[in-house]
Write a protein that holds these residues in place. Structure first.
Motif: not given
Length: 478
Positions: A123-149
């Motif tokens: 439904g458009f009026a009340h969409p789920s805040p999360h993507p449907p299960q088949h749209l989920r992207v695998p978690v990618i390992p992250e490097g250090p958060k360089n922004l904090h440098l």
């Protein structure tokens, strides 16, 4: 600057230029072939708008060794290799390399493709805040958060905190895409060749959770349609759609149809054939990913300007687009620039005559740009306010991101008798033309000067805008 040569040693950069890896947000499949329309000569059927995540598939695991057969070693023996934690680490790294390097500072990302089928049934009026299960992207390992440098002082840390809390999330983008998909299907009942593009801050990654959605309706005909006529037809159509509310036709220089998602706060601005918006979307997206500090600095500047009541073109002050160009110009003109001029150094990648379907392809050919400037976010914010308070000559200069410098006002009659001159990178007109009253111009200058003096003294972001209130408001956005 290093526009064409290899980048100097420094922070890691994307292996495919300044754009994020392939699993980052990509909403348009522009390059599908154009086929004939049933409307006859003069009409072209635009390719379908696709939005489907490409889920990287890991290679199948190697077959287990034959039972009861000890592993054969050649040369130096490595004991218990199959169970070594270092081998497991190597395997994880090798697998992740197939997925591309992780994004710089957007852990919540999704790659785009088709929503025509993917979102049917939601439904458009009340969409789920999360993507449907088949749209989920695998978690990618992250490097250090360089922004904090770049956030080792209090002011910079506050800027990072605000950025991380307020930046647009994947769920926000999916919600806008669901709306766009449904709208396009309804619009095509009247204009069969219509194609609806999501543009602006939703796509250039310079928006926040509460940002409105800009959409461009492209109609390709031999005889260019009159935007007001098309918008008037859509105005009548939208009043009959159950998921659209508060429709308003605004007859500006670029006329728009403004409306909201029914039952929600998400607002849309729809224009017709204003394709320069698609071009500058991908130009700004390229700048957004050229340096880690660009997006946080722009978000904080826009929040500051909104709080200080100088970020509303309809009321004679600065548009968000103008503010973005002002920030980019400042970063280009430092003694050690944070940004280059992408249009000047790579004109073939941002040609105004490039076919609109090829616009997203151009930036992919740009090598990484790594600045020698190591200023913190707080230092850049202070420098931005100081630059427009004491250094920039409003009465004699034009802000040009295209040339990465300030141009003289006397080069064109268009710049004369105007208070603020900010060049549109493609059309080269003045995007700050809304500031046409002396009193508004004086208010804008006063806010820059006052905020610079306060921030220079206190080094606390709360001194010029309510950080916690803004973060709480954005965090509660649905």
């Amino acid at each position: 600057m290093y526009p064409r040569s290899g980048a100097p040693m420094g922070r890691p950069s994307y292996s495919h230029g300044i754009h994020p890896p392939s699993y980052m947000t990509r909403l348009y499949d522009y390059n599908r072939p154009v086929v004939s329309s049933v409307r006859g000569p003069g009409w072209e059927r635009l390719p379908k708008y696709e939005w489907k995540p490409t889920i990287p598939v890991a290679p199948p695991p190697p077959p287990p060794p034959p039972p009861h057969t000890p592993p054969v070693t050649i040369g130096r023996k490595r004991h218990n290799e199959e169970f070594s934690p270092h081998v497991g680490k190597r395997q994880r790294l090798q697998s992740s390399s197939l997925l591309g390097s992780p994004p710089r500072h957007r852990p919540d990302q999704v790659e785009a493709g088709s929503s025509r089928s993917s979102f049917n049934g939601f439904g458009f009026a009340h969409p789920s805040p999360h993507p449907p299960q088949h749209l989920r992207v695998p978690v990618i390992p992250e490097g250090p958060k360089n922004l904090h440098l770049y956030a080792k002082d209090k002011l910079s840390g506050q800027m990072v905190e605000m950025f991380e809390a307020c930046q647009q999330q994947t769920s926000d983008l999916i919600r806008k895409e669901m709306c766009r998909t449904r709208l396009q299907e309804d619009i095509q009942r009247i204009f069969t060749v219509a194609r609806l593009y999501l543009t602006g801050s939703s796509m250039n990654e310079l928006g926040c959770r509460s940002s409105d959605a800009d959409v461009c309706l492209v109609l390709r005909e031999k005889k260019r349609p009159e935007p007001i006529h098309v918008l008037s037809v859509l105005h009548r159509l939208f009043k009959s759609l159950p998921y659209v509310d508060r429709t308003q036709l605004i007859r500006a220089k670029v006329p728009i149809l403004r409306f909201r998602e029914k039952g929600g706060d998400l607002e849309f601005d729809l224009n017709v054939n204003n394709t320069v918006g698609i071009r500058n979307t991908f130009l700004l997206r390229s700048y957004a990913h050229a340096d880690l500090r660009v997006r946080p600095l722009i978000l904080v500047v826009k929040k500051w300007a909104r709080y200080r009541h100088i970020n509303d073109a309809s009321k004679g002050t600065l548009s968000s687009y103008t503010l973005v160009l002002m920030v980019l110009h400042y970063l280009q003109t430092l003694k050690e620039p944070v940004l280059p001029s992408l249009q000047r150094d790579y004109p073939e990648c941002f040609s105004p005559s490039m076919d609109i379907d090829m616009v997203p392809e151009g930036p992919k050919h740009i090598p990484p740009y790594i600045s020698r400037n190591q200023s913190s976010l707080g230092e850049l914010l202070l420098g931005f306010l100081k630059y427009y308070t004491t250094d920039f000559r409003w009465d004699k200069q034009v802000i040009s991101v295209r040339e990465a410098k300030a141009l003289p006002k006397n080069i064109s009659p268009e710049w004369r008798n105007t208070y603020i001159c900010v060049e549109e990178p493609f059309e080269r007109n003045n995007v700050a033309r809304a500031v046409h009253e002396q009193v508004k111009f004086d208010v804008i200058k006063a806010q820059f000067a006052e905020s610079w003096l306060i921030l220079q003294r206190k080094k606390d972001l709360n001194a010029i805008l309510p950080v916690r209130t803004i973060i709480n408001k954005e965090s509660s956005w649905r």
